[in-house]
Design a protein around this motif. Sequence first.
Motif, PDB file in Angstrom:
ATOM      1  N   LYS A  39     -69.849  10.190  86.492  1.00 33.63           N
ATOM      2  CA  LYS A  39     -70.197   8.781  86.638  1.00 33.63           C
ATOM      3  C   LYS A  39     -71.560   8.476  86.009  1.00 33.63           C
ATOM      4  O   LYS A  39     -71.750   7.421  85.397  1.00 33.63           O
ATOM      5  N   GLU A  42     -71.220   7.972  82.330  1.00 35.39           N
ATOM      6  CA  GLU A  42     -70.652   6.658  82.014  1.00 35.39           C
ATOM      7  C   GLU A  42     -71.730   5.580  82.098  1.00 35.39           C
ATOM      8  O   GLU A  42     -71.820   4.695  81.237  1.00 35.39           O
ATOM      9  N   LYS A  46     -73.365   3.240  79.047  1.00 40.57           N
ATOM     10  CA  LYS A  46     -73.353   1.771  79.065  1.00 40.57           C
ATOM     11  C   LYS A  46     -74.734   1.208  78.759  1.00 40.57           C
ATOM     12  O   LYS A  46     -74.871   0.194  78.069  1.00 40.57           O
TER      13      LYS A  46
END
Length: 637
Positions: A39, A42, A46
Amino acid sequence: MKNLKTLLFITLMSSLCLTAQNTATKKADKQFSRYEFVKAAESYNKLIENGKGDTYVYSQLAESYYNIFNTVEAERWYAKALESSDNPEMVYKYSQMLKANGKYELSNQQMDRFASMRPSDHRASAYKNNPNYLPKILEQGKKFNVQNAEFNSEQSDFGGTVHDGKLYITSGRNDNRKTYGWNDQPFLDIYTMSKNSDGTYQAATMANDKINTKFHEGLVSFTPDGKTMYFSRESYFEKVFQKDSLNKTRFSQLYLFKATKLGGDWDTVENLAINSENYSVKNPSVSSDGNTLYFASNMPGGFGDFDIYKAAINSDGTLGEPQNMGQKVNTEGQEMFPYISNTNTLYFSSNGHLGLGGMDVFYTKEIDGKIAPIRNVGIPINSNGDDFAFTIDEDSEEGFVSSNRDGGKGSDDVYAFKKLQPLCDVLIAATVLDDKTREPLSGASVSLYDTEGNKVVTKTTNADGVAEFIVECEEDSELEVLMDGFDSKKIAVKGSSEEENNVQISLDPIEKLIVADKIELAPIYFEYDKSNVTAQAAFELDKLIQIMNKFPDLVINATSHTDYIGSSPYNMRLSDRRAKTTVQYVISKGIDEARISGMGKGETEPKIDCGTKCTDEERQLNRRSEFIIVSGGPDTK
């Protein structure tokens, strides 16, 4: 290593991460601090997509990928972070990722950079002392047959300890368990399985709930009597953890436990006294005599993140004071998964010693309190990935190793292996020199002989005068060196456990054997009551032949002498046969029979006139051959 990371690699990342957190990175940083690296990656990605990438974000993203062993992405973002950072540990990890991706030359460039930053670091000095280590590891050849085990799952499987007819592994295959944020895989449990007669394994069965909990359990090891099992478990079970007050993240340690055999199953699980809320203790391995427990720990006073330790197992089952295995074994990196075999060979995994990428398996021995050289086990046990949890039965030469290498079924797989060749070997580097000029002799013939006197292989020295041989550790051998125009030599090479044994051999010009009116060879011995030329005699007679070829007008008279043992007529006949056999050997090598004659002297011309009171040494001196120059040869005036 992916799911395995939490059990084996828990270390705070603050030593590497740059202090540039801000409001934008808060979510990603929180995920990172909770070891939720999938996570976190990710979220950092971003941020980069939204134009908020900087050195800190790049380094955190690289670390996230490093911790789930995505080597391609870790390499990419370490490179980006290092455009504006000179963090030495990041440089080291970047070199490791390059190596894991097969980019050895680029990896070495980063290791050069790391070594210039931290010249006193063990990893740097080891590399600088042996920058061409990769070819040496690869050239050792494949000493094992390695096969992916059929019982692996799509999750993490590792370990491989055989006890009482059962194989114990650790696995995340239980889908009913909670998943762990590190890589979104289930928590780890200990499993057992039995082997069928055809070599396959029955379905894996979870160990009982005294052993397995809702937390991680790890590797196991057993005492020789089979009554005690040591294993790893998270300290959450003991309600021991540290809590980050800012993000409410809980951090456990890894503890060692022992269970006692009760009937046919395990019971009475105890927390070991060496455990501490301040550090982890894991990866147990009990010595074959049951007197010592080896383990890995990041307790204070070590050399790196995790070190290998040992502790005495007292007669009452308690443990003595942990002893660090020292800086020869432990580095500034990670040393884990110790396994002490029934030959007292210590195997362990490390990313601090020179390897192929990720963690490699190494081995050594402790002899009289001293650690033998640390050696890489080589391919195919080691790969570009993480290779760990090596175990072996030295008698059957079979065992298991775990790896996250390409081609596996899950994130970590167990591989079964069979040893094909002796593991420990020594490189003998023989350098042949001209004794007069001290220049290397190219083109010399160097033969290796084993302890039985058998010729193993013959090689020719290169332009540097070097011929190299591989022999087993601690095996004595002999080198025979031949070179036109030079006196041949044989030298004994004592067995060693060092990785390299550098031997220097100096050859004299062949004419140095011409002294006054004789050719002085080493004593030529015949077997008792025999006159045939032996291998040792041939070695010396070949020198005579070389001299006679160099000086075509040289004429020799070979005389053979005996000691006083035996009757005078017998000794005369025996010496005459030996002299004539010697002449025939020389003629058989192409020397004209007109240039050499032979005569037996029996006991008539003793070197030492000691009669019947000769010592063994004096008798040996009297038993000799002499090569007298009749005419020709070099000008000796």
